[in-house]
Enzyme design. Structure first.
Site, PDB file in Angstrom:
ATOM      1  N   CYS A 114     -26.439  29.119  84.764  1.00 35.60           N
ATOM      2  CA  CYS A 114     -25.859  29.445  83.463  1.00 35.60           C
ATOM      3  C   CYS A 114     -26.742  30.425  82.700  1.00 35.60           C
ATOM      4  O   CYS A 114     -26.272  31.441  82.176  1.00 35.60           O
ATOM      5  CB  CYS A 114     -25.663  28.160  82.667  1.00 35.60           C
ATOM      6  N   CYS A 146     -23.140  31.935  82.604  1.00 41.22           N
ATOM      7  CA  CYS A 146     -22.557  31.970  81.257  1.00 41.22           C
ATOM      8  C   CYS A 146     -23.243  32.929  80.285  1.00 41.22           C
ATOM      9  O   CYS A 146     -22.571  33.726  79.615  1.00 41.22           O
ATOM     10  CB  CYS A 146     -22.611  30.590  80.608  1.00 41.22           C
ATOM     11  N   TYR A 205     -11.717  32.533  87.201  1.00 38.78           N
ATOM     12  CA  TYR A 205     -12.202  32.992  85.902  1.00 38.78           C
ATOM     13  C   TYR A 205     -13.332  34.007  86.012  1.00 38.78           C
ATOM     14  O   TYR A 205     -13.416  34.936  85.215  1.00 38.78           O
ATOM     15  CB  TYR A 205     -12.552  31.800  84.996  1.00 38.78           C
ATOM     16  N   HIS A 240      -5.769  30.957  56.287  1.00 34.78           N
ATOM     17  CA  HIS A 240      -4.939  32.154  56.259  1.00 34.78           C
ATOM     18  C   HIS A 240      -5.745  33.369  55.795  1.00 34.78           C
ATOM     19  O   HIS A 240      -6.540  33.237  54.876  1.00 34.78           O
ATOM     20  CB  HIS A 240      -3.759  31.918  55.310  1.00 34.78           C
ATOM     21  N   LYS A 253     -23.438  36.769  81.273  1.00 34.63           N
ATOM     22  CA  LYS A 253     -22.035  37.210  81.325  1.00 34.63           C
ATOM     23  C   LYS A 253     -21.482  37.422  79.922  1.00 34.63           C
ATOM     24  O   LYS A 253     -20.852  38.437  79.628  1.00 34.63           O
ATOM     25  CB  LYS A 253     -21.208  36.165  82.062  1.00 34.63           C
ATOM     26  N   GLU A 288      -4.136  29.604  62.658  1.00 35.80           N
ATOM     27  CA  GLU A 288      -3.238  28.814  61.807  1.00 35.80           C
ATOM     28  C   GLU A 288      -1.898  28.551  62.488  1.00 35.80           C
ATOM     29  O   GLU A 288      -1.176  27.626  62.109  1.00 35.80           O
ATOM     30  CB  GLU A 288      -3.041  29.470  60.438  1.00 35.80           C
ATOM     31  N   GLU A 296     -13.113  37.724  84.356  1.00 36.32           N
ATOM     32  CA  GLU A 296     -14.137  38.063  83.357  1.00 36.32           C
ATOM     33  C   GLU A 296     -14.865  39.350  83.744  1.00 36.32           C
ATOM     34  O   GLU A 296     -15.067  40.239  82.905  1.00 36.32           O
ATOM     35  CB  GLU A 296     -15.139  36.913  83.214  1.00 36.32           C
TER      36      GLU A 296
HETATM   37  P1  FAD Z   1     -27.368  25.233  88.186  1.00 35.56           P
HETATM   38  O1  FAD Z   1     -27.372  25.567  86.757  1.00 35.56           O
HETATM   39  O2  FAD Z   1     -26.783  26.208  89.127  1.00 35.56           O
HETATM   40  O3  FAD Z   1     -28.874  24.949  88.566  1.00 35.56           O
HETATM   41  C1  FAD Z   1     -29.269  24.694  89.887  1.00 35.56           C
HETATM   42  C2  FAD Z   1     -30.720  25.114  90.026  1.00 35.56           C
HETATM   43  O4  FAD Z   1     -31.237  24.579  91.243  1.00 35.56           O
HETATM   44  C3  FAD Z   1     -30.906  26.633  90.138  1.00 35.56           C
HETATM   45  O5  FAD Z   1     -31.858  27.052  89.198  1.00 35.56           O
HETATM   46  C4  FAD Z   1     -31.402  26.860  91.564  1.00 35.56           C
HETATM   47  O6  FAD Z   1     -32.326  27.924  91.670  1.00 35.56           O
HETATM   48  C5  FAD Z   1     -32.096  25.544  91.847  1.00 35.56           C
HETATM   49  N1  FAD Z   1     -32.196  25.189  93.268  1.00 35.56           N
HETATM   50  C6  FAD Z   1     -31.244  25.301  94.210  1.00 35.56           C
HETATM   51  N2  FAD Z   1     -31.684  24.781  95.378  1.00 35.56           N
HETATM   52  C7  FAD Z   1     -32.946  24.333  95.146  1.00 35.56           C
HETATM   53  C8  FAD Z   1     -33.912  23.689  95.953  1.00 35.56           C
HETATM   54  N3  FAD Z   1     -33.671  23.361  97.206  1.00 35.56           N
HETATM   55  N4  FAD Z   1     -35.109  23.400  95.392  1.00 35.56           N
HETATM   56  C9  FAD Z   1     -35.377  23.717  94.094  1.00 35.56           C
HETATM   57  N5  FAD Z   1     -34.487  24.312  93.277  1.00 35.56           N
HETATM   58  C10 FAD Z   1     -33.274  24.612  93.804  1.00 35.56           C
HETATM   59  N6  FAD Z   1     -20.036  27.512  82.858  1.00 35.56           N
HETATM   60  C11 FAD Z   1     -19.615  27.344  81.575  1.00 35.56           C
HETATM   61  O7  FAD Z   1     -19.593  26.221  81.078  1.00 35.56           O
HETATM   62  N7  FAD Z   1     -19.232  28.439  80.824  1.00 35.56           N
HETATM   63  C12 FAD Z   1     -19.262  29.691  81.310  1.00 35.56           C
HETATM   64  O8  FAD Z   1     -18.906  30.643  80.596  1.00 35.56           O
HETATM   65  C13 FAD Z   1     -19.693  29.893  82.652  1.00 35.56           C
HETATM   66  N8  FAD Z   1     -19.760  31.127  83.163  1.00 35.56           N
HETATM   67  C14 FAD Z   1     -20.216  31.303  84.439  1.00 35.56           C
HETATM   68  C15 FAD Z   1     -20.285  32.586  84.934  1.00 35.56           C
HETATM   69  C16 FAD Z   1     -20.726  32.818  86.218  1.00 35.56           C
HETATM   70  C17 FAD Z   1     -20.796  34.226  86.741  1.00 35.56           C
HETATM   71  C18 FAD Z   1     -21.143  31.712  87.025  1.00 35.56           C
HETATM   72  C19 FAD Z   1     -21.636  31.936  88.410  1.00 35.56           C
HETATM   73  C20 FAD Z   1     -21.084  30.419  86.525  1.00 35.56           C
HETATM   74  C21 FAD Z   1     -20.619  30.198  85.236  1.00 35.56           C
HETATM   75  N9  FAD Z   1     -20.522  28.924  84.690  1.00 35.56           N
HETATM   76  C22 FAD Z   1     -20.082  28.752  83.399  1.00 35.56           C
HETATM   77  C23 FAD Z   1     -20.827  27.722  85.500  1.00 35.56           C
HETATM   78  C24 FAD Z   1     -22.217  27.153  85.156  1.00 35.56           C
HETATM   79  O9  FAD Z   1     -23.177  28.156  85.324  1.00 35.56           O
HETATM   80  C25 FAD Z   1     -22.497  25.983  86.089  1.00 35.56           C
HETATM   81  O10 FAD Z   1     -21.449  25.043  86.001  1.00 35.56           O
HETATM   82  C26 FAD Z   1     -23.804  25.270  85.729  1.00 35.56           C
HETATM   83  O11 FAD Z   1     -24.881  26.163  85.761  1.00 35.56           O
HETATM   84  C27 FAD Z   1     -24.039  24.117  86.699  1.00 35.56           C
HETATM   85  O12 FAD Z   1     -25.255  23.484  86.411  1.00 35.56           O
HETATM   86  P2  FAD Z   1     -26.053  22.724  87.556  1.00 35.56           P
HETATM   87  O13 FAD Z   1     -27.169  22.006  86.876  1.00 35.56           O
HETATM   88  O14 FAD Z   1     -25.136  21.945  88.404  1.00 35.56           O
HETATM   89  O15 FAD Z   1     -26.645  23.865  88.489  1.00 35.56           O
END
Ligand code: FAD
Length: 458
Positions: free
Chosen positions: A42, A47, A176, A439, A50, A444, A180
């Site tokens: 994110c 998010c 989405y 308004h 973006k 609204e 976007e």
């Molecule tokens: P993540 O935030 O993906 O975190 C996972 C972390 O684990 C990462 O930092 C990664 O490097 C780390 N990792 C992976 N494997 C390992 C490992 N083996 N050892 C150590 N670290 C590791 N959501 C919204 O709500 N609104 C939005 O507008 C939105 N826009 C988005 C736009 C794009 C282009 C994308 C790709 C996603 C978007 N999302 C949005 C979705 C949102 O980013 C995810 O739902 C959210 O980040 C999920 O959180 P998470 O904790 O599951 O994983």
């Protein structure tokens, strides 16, 4: 058996950061492993950057409309490197904030990718760590299908660091992220085509929203191509690996693009986690299988967020983390409510949605009515813009409760957040009617729907 940590979190993204810092602040000894930048998808490649790009690209249309408001804008130009680099500076600032949050909560940060050794042990950079509980919060990654030339496309990950913008781009996908990025590129002046193999964009959204948004995207300048699939891609000039891509479509047409972005879904990020070493069961696309308490097939290992392939949104991952904390510390069984989650698509125009779509209400066999309107927002009345907004409200006839609200138009994401509270609280159509409108706004319309806006349904 004693362990080095009470909790070892794998992944410092939306869910992992929240779980680790709250657990540490409640007294757990916590470590979190992160192989990339703090804050996860994110903050770094989702998010946040973006939305900054969306803001940047909206000026493209804004300058056009401003002329009707008396502004002269000759000589306006756009420099991609300024937007990209200012965005990166802001993200680095946020990375620092996440570092401080973890540090101040007493969480130990271990830099590197973790993999399982057994149900209580992980390994990072050759060193092993033991913990009573392990939380998998590794998120998801872009999925690009197999086809000839798929190494010539980029995913959303690369879009945030492009050296330059092409003059013409192809975005492939109908979700989405695809719409976007099509809006971002189009707004920044790139001639943009959006190709999707299905017969309408944004599967899963309300059908009227899908149809309406698609028309608006075309009006905004995006070349939307439905029922369109790619056969293969090659370099136009094999001597120029960074040069134009020649895209061969399945209908036999071929066309050059400076950039091809594939936004064709995301899959759980589990390939190198060694889940089998701890006997952790996975399901479709490698998603970690959990029960209602976020517990995997192994009692000491938990998972949440995108890696479980549920609803892939940041606020969902964060709320899941908080629910898991309550489960651990207060013993409250988790009953996470995935209904009525408001969400936005930051396309141009934007989409906001909460509750049931008309199709879902129908499938559930509900007796309901639909109020619907579309109109030219006041902002566009002075200019030649033909852009319109759509608003739609679903009401359950049995108890008068509003069960769905959908919007396509400016500020849809901001507007739907408030409606999300009302719907979550069980507001009825009578409550909406009793609310005084603000308004003049588009919002609204949601509190002034009368019988004349009732949609005739089959
Ligand atoms: P993540 O935030 O993906 O975190 C996972 C972390 O684990 C990462 O930092 C990664 O490097 C780390 N990792 C992976 N494997 C390992 C490992 N083996 N050892 C150590 N670290 C590791 N959501 C919204 O709500 N609104 C939005 O507008 C939105 N826009 C988005 C736009 C794009 C282009 C994308 C790709 C996603 C978007 N999302 C949005 C979705 C949102 O980013 C995810 O739902 C959210 O980040 C999920 O959180 P998470 O904790 O599951 O994983």
């Amino acid at each position: 058996m004693t362990y080095q940590y009470d909790l070892f979190v794998i992944g410092a993204g939306s869910g992992g950061v929240r779980a680790s810092r709250v657990a540490a602040s409640k007294g757990y000894k916590v470590a979190v492993a992160e192989g990339s930048a703090l804050g996860g998808t994110c903050v770094n490649i989702g998010c946040v950057p973006k939305k900054l790009f969306v803001y940047g690209s909206e000026y493209g249309h804004g300058f056009e409309e401003a002329a009707a408001y008396g502004w002269q804008h000759q000589g306006v130009s756009f420099d991609w490197s300024v937007l990209r680099d200012n965005k990166t500076k802001e993200i680095e600032r946020l990375n620092g904030i996440y570092g401080n949050l973890l540090n101040n909560a007493g969480v130990e940060l271990i830099k590197g990718y973790a993999s399982f050794v057994d149900a209580h042990t992980v390994e990072v950079n050759g060193q092993t760590y033991t913990a009573e509980r392990i939380l998998i919060a590794v998120g998801a990654k872009p999925f690009i299908p197999e086809f000839e030339g798929n190494d010539l496309v980029v995913s959303s990950n690369e879009m945030f660091y492009l050296d330059s913008l092409p003059s013409k781009a192809l975005v492939v996908g109908g979700g989405y992220i695809a719409v976007e990025f099509a809006g971002i590129l189009n707004g920044l002046g790139v001639k943009t085509a959006l190709a999707y193999r299905g017969d309408q964009l944004l599967r899963g959204f309300d059908q009227d929203v899908r149809n309406f948004a698609s028309v608006e995207y075309v009006k905004s300048g995006i070349d939307v191509r439905l029922n369109t699939d790619i056969a293969s891609i090659e370099l136009l000039d094999p001597q120029q690996p960074e040069g134009a891509r020649l895209v061969h479509f399945k209908d036999g047409q071929s066309e050059e693009f400076g950039l091809v972005l594939y936004a064709t879904g995301r899959v759980p990020n589990v390939d190198t986690l060694g889940l089998d070493k701890a006997n952790i069961i996975t399901g479709k696309n490698g998603a970690v299988v959990i029960d209602s308490n976020f517990t995997t097939s192994v009692p000491s290992v938990f998972a949440l967020g995108d890696v479980t392939d549920n609803i892939q949104l940041t606020p969902v991952a964060i709320k899941e983390a908080m629910a898991l904390i309550d489960y651990w510390f207060d013993g409250k069984p988790v009953n996470f409510d995935y209904d009525n989650i408001p969400t936005a698509v930051f396309s141009q125009p934007a989409i906001g949605t909460v509750g049931l779509t008309e199709q879902e209400a129908q499938t559930r066999g509900l007796d309901f009515r639909v109020y619907q309107t579309d109109f030219r927002p006041m902002k566009h009345t002075l200019s030649a813009s033909t852009s319109r907004s759509l608003m739609k409200l679903l009401v359950n006839n049995e108890n008068d409760k509003v069960i769905g609200a959908h919007m396509v138009g400016d500020y849809a994401g901001e507007i739907i957040q408030g409606l999300g509270v009302a719907i979550k609280a069980g507001a009825t159509k009578a409550d909406f009617d009793a609310t005084v409108g603000v308004h003049p706004t588009s919002a609204e319309e949601f509190v002034t729907f009368s019988e004349t806006a009732l949609k005739k349904r089959d």
